[in-house]
Design an enzyme around this catalytic site. Structure first.
Site, PDB file in Angstrom:
ATOM      1  CD1 TRP A 139      46.190  27.221  46.560  1.00 13.95           C
ATOM      2  CD2 TRP A 139      45.815  25.175  45.745  1.00 13.95           C
ATOM      3  NE1 TRP A 139      46.430  26.314  47.560  1.00 13.95           N
ATOM      4  CE2 TRP A 139      46.214  25.059  47.099  1.00 13.95           C
ATOM      5  CE3 TRP A 139      45.529  24.007  45.037  1.00 13.95           C
ATOM      6  CZ2 TRP A 139      46.332  23.817  47.753  1.00 13.95           C
ATOM      7  CZ3 TRP A 139      45.641  22.773  45.674  1.00 13.95           C
ATOM      8  CH2 TRP A 139      46.040  22.698  47.010  1.00 13.95           C
TER       9      TRP A 139
ATOM     10  CG  ASP B 167      40.195  28.282  44.226  1.00 12.92           C
ATOM     11  OD1 ASP B 167      39.542  28.290  45.281  1.00 12.92           O
ATOM     12  OD2 ASP B 167      41.174  27.536  44.026  1.00 12.92           O
TER      13      ASP B 167
ATOM     14  CE  LYS C 215      42.620  24.569  52.003  1.00  9.44           C
ATOM     15  NZ  LYS C 215      42.936  24.864  50.622  1.00  9.44           N
TER      16      LYS C 215
HETATM   17  C1  LIG Z   1      43.247  24.082  49.431  1.00 10.03           C
HETATM   18  C2  LIG Z   1      42.964  24.769  48.167  1.00 10.03           C
HETATM   19  C3  LIG Z   1      42.574  24.061  47.019  1.00 10.03           C
HETATM   20  C4  LIG Z   1      42.457  22.549  46.986  1.00 10.03           C
HETATM   21  O1  LIG Z   1      41.395  22.127  47.751  1.00 10.03           O
HETATM   22  P1  LIG Z   1      40.966  20.592  47.817  1.00 10.03           P
HETATM   23  O2  LIG Z   1      39.645  20.648  48.490  1.00 10.03           O
HETATM   24  O3  LIG Z   1      42.023  19.893  48.610  1.00 10.03           O
HETATM   25  O4  LIG Z   1      40.881  20.088  46.436  1.00 10.03           O
HETATM   26  C5  LIG Z   1      42.297  24.786  45.878  1.00 10.03           C
HETATM   27  N1  LIG Z   1      42.390  26.128  45.852  1.00 10.03           N
HETATM   28  C6  LIG Z   1      42.767  26.828  46.940  1.00 10.03           C
HETATM   29  C7  LIG Z   1      42.849  28.307  46.855  1.00 10.03           C
HETATM   30  C8  LIG Z   1      43.054  26.178  48.125  1.00 10.03           C
HETATM   31  O5  LIG Z   1      43.429  26.878  49.203  1.00 10.03           O
END
Ligand SMILES: *Cc1c(COP(=O)(O)O)cnc(C)c1O
Length: 360
Positions: A101, A171, A195
């Site tokens: 990511w 993030d 998540k």
């Molecule tokens: C799942 C995830 C993403 C991507 O998320 P989307 O909503 O599908 O764009 C980005 N960063 C992390 C850490 C993730 O777990």
């Protein structure tokens, strides 16, 4: 009705109480005679929903007044671009790459300016977090970027890098609301909500007010400018109303559980159940450096692809689903977010013990 234990990395398990409440309100939301899905986002009922959601997440995380809380469509991935588009002034940013990511975000930033790779753990398949003490932040960097919990590899920063006064952008998609946070250490905290918080398709962006600018370097579409969201209470256009509604319910659920301190305690204890077993098992192994282990996503392997596949199928037959590791790494991964009951982790560990005995 029968619910399984869902170890999916995302979209992921939600609290049963929240789903039941949403079901109860589906046809007639609190006397409105319609569901939240059918309701105008300009209605007073929805206004209450969005404002309470904001107030509750502020309360949960202790978000200071000098930060905005924004609800933005497009998931976490859209933020990979919005961050450089809105934060770059020198067209320079520092990235630490600790998994897929952060690597994607690093690549996206290169569309807009110079993205420096401060450190990477790709040399050992992202099985650890780069040493935050040995990084040297660039003098001209507009921000320093990390992915705090790498969902696929199962690593977590247990300590944040010292950014030498530059805004830290994190993030937190897969560790959102899993433990208390010191918001003031960050310029931007953001995460996709599917998540650990709610349904897919939206990111929550917590951004320090001085980082929201009107004079952007790039010609930036209105939906990709943070000031569009700050000026319109995240409702310049139709927001993802139902997602905001469910997230709001999850915030109230978290408060009722005792808040983030209580969640940390529970999450650490759940994760340790599994890690302790992995560290003593002769068949299953953790793939992550013990000092950098996530308390949300726990990858593990047997060392044999065939045995991994057999385990995943047997676990599914026993009511534990989505234990297959990410397609890029194989093996297994148990995502044990806030809403995963302790009983689910206990059942998994017992099942692994049995499986190990049968395959000794
Ligand atoms: C799942 C995830 C993403 C991507 O998320 P989307 O909503 O599908 O764009 C980005 N960063 C992390 C850490 C993730 O777990």
């Amino acid at each position: 009705m029968s619910r399984i234990y869902n170890f999916s990395a995302g979209p992921a398990v939600l609290p049963e109480e929240v789903l039941a409440e949403a079901a109860e309100e589906m046809l007639d939301y609190r006397g409105c005679g319609m569901s939240v899905m059918e309701m105008s986002h300009r209605s007073s009922a929805f206004d209450t929903i969005i404002n309470e959601a904001q107030a509750d997440i502020r309360d949960l995380m202790g978000i200071p007044e000098n930060y905005h809380v924004l609800f933005i469509q497009g998931g976490a991935t859209t933020q990979f671009a919005m961050i450089p588009m809105n934060l770059m002034q020198n067209k320079v940013a520092d990235y630490i790459v600790s998994g897929s990511w952060s690597k994607k975000a690093y690549k996206e930033a290169q569309l807009f300016g110079k993205a420096n790779l401060l450190a990477s753990s790709e040399d050992k398949t992202f099985s650890y977090v780069p040493d935050v003490h040995s990084i040297k932040v660039s003098d001209d960097a507009d921000y320093v970027y990390i992915c705090q919990n790498e969902t696929i590899y199962g690593t977590l920063y247990h300590e944040l890098p010292d950014t030498n006064g530059k805004p830290l952008v994190a993030d937190v998609s897969s560790c959102f609301l899993s433990e208390p946070v010191d918001v003031e250490k960050y310029g931007v905290i953001y995460g996709g909500v599917q998540k650990n918080v709610g349904p897919a398709g939206m990111a929550i962006v917590i951004i320090r007010k001085d980082l929201v600018r009107e004079d952007l370097l790039f010609p930036t579409p209105i939906m990709l400018r943070y000031d569009t969201y700050t000026k319109n209470n995240s409702m310049y256009n139709t927001p993802p109303c139902y997602t905001i509604y469910i997230c709001g319910k999850v915030f109230k659920w978290l408060k009722a559980q005792g808040g983030l301190e209580a969640m940390r305690e529970r999450n650490v204890s759940k994760a340790n159940l599994l890690y302790d077993f992995l560290d003593s098992s002769k068949l299953f192994k953790s793939t992550v450096d013990p000092k950098d282990r996530s308390i949300m996503n726990i990858p593990f392997v047997t060392g044999s692809a065939e045995l991994d596949a057999e385990f995943i199928a047997a676990a599914k037959a026993a009511g534990m689903e989505n234990l297959k590791g990410h397609r890029s790494v194989g093996g297994m991964r148990a995502s044990i977010y806030n809403a995963m009951p302790r009983a689910g982790v206990e059942k998994l560990v017992e099942f692994m013990e049995d499986f190990e005995k049968k395959h000794a």
